[in-house]
Design a protein around this motif. Structure first.
Motif, PDB file in Angstrom:
ATOM      1  N   TYR A  35     -33.293 -10.991  22.842  1.00 19.65           N
ATOM      2  CA  TYR A  35     -32.280  -9.976  23.114  1.00 19.65           C
ATOM      3  C   TYR A  35     -31.063 -10.261  22.245  1.00 19.65           C
ATOM      4  CZ  TYR A  35     -34.688  -8.944  27.547  1.00 19.65           C
ATOM      5  OH  TYR A  35     -35.598  -8.589  28.501  1.00 19.65           O
ATOM      6  N   LEU A  45     -33.132  -5.301  23.917  1.00 23.76           N
ATOM      7  CA  LEU A  45     -34.378  -5.989  23.605  1.00 23.76           C
ATOM      8  C   LEU A  45     -34.758  -5.773  22.140  1.00 23.76           C
ATOM      9  CD1 LEU A  45     -36.836  -7.628  24.630  1.00 23.76           C
ATOM     10  CD2 LEU A  45     -37.916  -5.415  25.142  1.00 23.76           C
ATOM     11  N   GLU A  57     -42.574  -4.547  19.362  1.00 20.04           N
ATOM     12  CA  GLU A  57     -41.192  -4.166  19.128  1.00 20.04           C
ATOM     13  C   GLU A  57     -40.509  -3.794  20.446  1.00 20.04           C
ATOM     14  OE1 GLU A  57     -41.609  -2.368  14.585  1.00 20.04           O
ATOM     15  OE2 GLU A  57     -41.313  -1.018  16.286  1.00 20.04           O
ATOM     16  N   GLY A  58     -39.244  -4.145  20.489  1.00 18.37           N
ATOM     17  CA  GLY A  58     -38.425  -3.718  21.604  1.00 18.37           C
ATOM     18  C   GLY A  58     -37.686  -2.445  21.251  1.00 18.37           C
ATOM     19  N   ASP A  59     -36.454  -2.361  21.700  1.00 20.65           N
ATOM     20  CA  ASP A  59     -35.679  -1.149  21.479  1.00 20.65           C
ATOM     21  C   ASP A  59     -34.945  -1.127  20.137  1.00 20.65           C
ATOM     22  OD1 ASP A  59     -34.886  -1.531  24.927  1.00 20.65           O
ATOM     23  OD2 ASP A  59     -36.390  -0.195  24.062  1.00 20.65           O
TER      24      ASP A  59
ATOM     25  N   ARG B  98     -42.839  -5.576  31.931  1.00 15.93           N
ATOM     26  CA  ARG B  98     -41.713  -5.582  31.005  1.00 15.93           C
ATOM     27  C   ARG B  98     -40.449  -5.321  31.807  1.00 15.93           C
ATOM     28  NH1 ARG B  98     -40.926  -2.227  25.324  1.00 15.93           N
ATOM     29  NH2 ARG B  98     -38.661  -2.166  25.419  1.00 15.93           N
TER      30      ARG B  98
END
Lengths: 114, 111
Positions: A35, A45, A57-59, B98
């Motif tokens: 993060y 994230l 992948e996160g955001d 998640r």
């Protein structure tokens, strides 16, 4: 002792340099996270890893990549760092498939890109 | 998709007054776990309390919250704020393995 360890804790880099942030955990957690935290933007994230070589992948993945070759280690790489990547980066881990268990955070790495 | 909303970015109140921090969520998974994390200045987030059971109050360190699935809410409360409660509070649902964090609510408690 349940712990997530981040290295280094503080880092100053010049724009265009490569950056490696390292994270380790001693709980055999399958899931690990990266993060970044900026004032007023909460925890964003970047990437999530569900186990070795199983990364998603996160955001906000743009400008970052990750590596997980061992369950206990999760690295965040910035290729050619930019000034807008100045932030506090947190690594975290949790058990997979155990949604009721908590996420454990490292102490964070404060990265400054000048 | 999954999301979490904390309507207050900043809550400022006087010591001794009650605390209520709002949290609503939206998840694809119909039975999420809900968490509150607290982060004191220059520290990392840590778990404050958690819940999975509908309409059951959960308590820890003087704080409490009740998960209401009908309204998708998990508000954090405390009857009397202390100076040491000043911190950043995150509501976080865990949906389908998640966890999602809201933007956080900064709580400032003044004497």
């Amino acid at each position: 002792d349940m712990k997530v360890t981040q290295m280094p804790r503080y880092l100053i880099k010049r724009m265009g340099e490569n950056v490696l942030l390292e994270c380790g955990q001693d709980m055999s957690h399958e899931t690990m996270y990266w993060y970044r935290q900026d004032p007023g933007l909460g925890l964003q994230l970047i990437y999530i890893s569900y186990d070795v070589d199983s990364n998603s992948e996160g955001d906000i993945p743009k400008g970052y990549r990750v590596s997980r070759k061992k369950r206990e280690h999760f690295s965040l790489i910035l290729d050619s760092a930019k000034t807008n990547q100045t932030s506090v980066y947190f690594c975290a881990s949790s058990l997979f498939g155990q949604g009721y268990t908590e996420v454990f955070f490292g102490k964070g790495t404060r990265l400054t890109v000048v | 998709g999954d999301s979490v909303t904390q309507t207050e970015g900043l809550v400022t109140l006087t010591e001794g007054l009650p605390v209520m921090l709002n949290c609503t969520y939206q998840t694809i998974y119909s039975n999420p776990f809900l968490f509150w994390y607290v982060q004191h200045l220059n520290e990392s987030p840590r778990l404050l309390l958690k819940s999975f059971t509908d309409n059951k109050r959960t308590e820890h360190q003087g704080f409490h919250a009740t998960l209401h699935k009908s309204s998708s809410s998990f508000h954090l409360q405390k009857s009397s704020a202390q100076l040491s409660d000043s911190a950043l509070y995150y509501c976080a649902p865990n949906s389908n393995n998640r966890i999602f964090f809201g933007d956080g609510t900064q709580l400032v408690v003044k004497p």
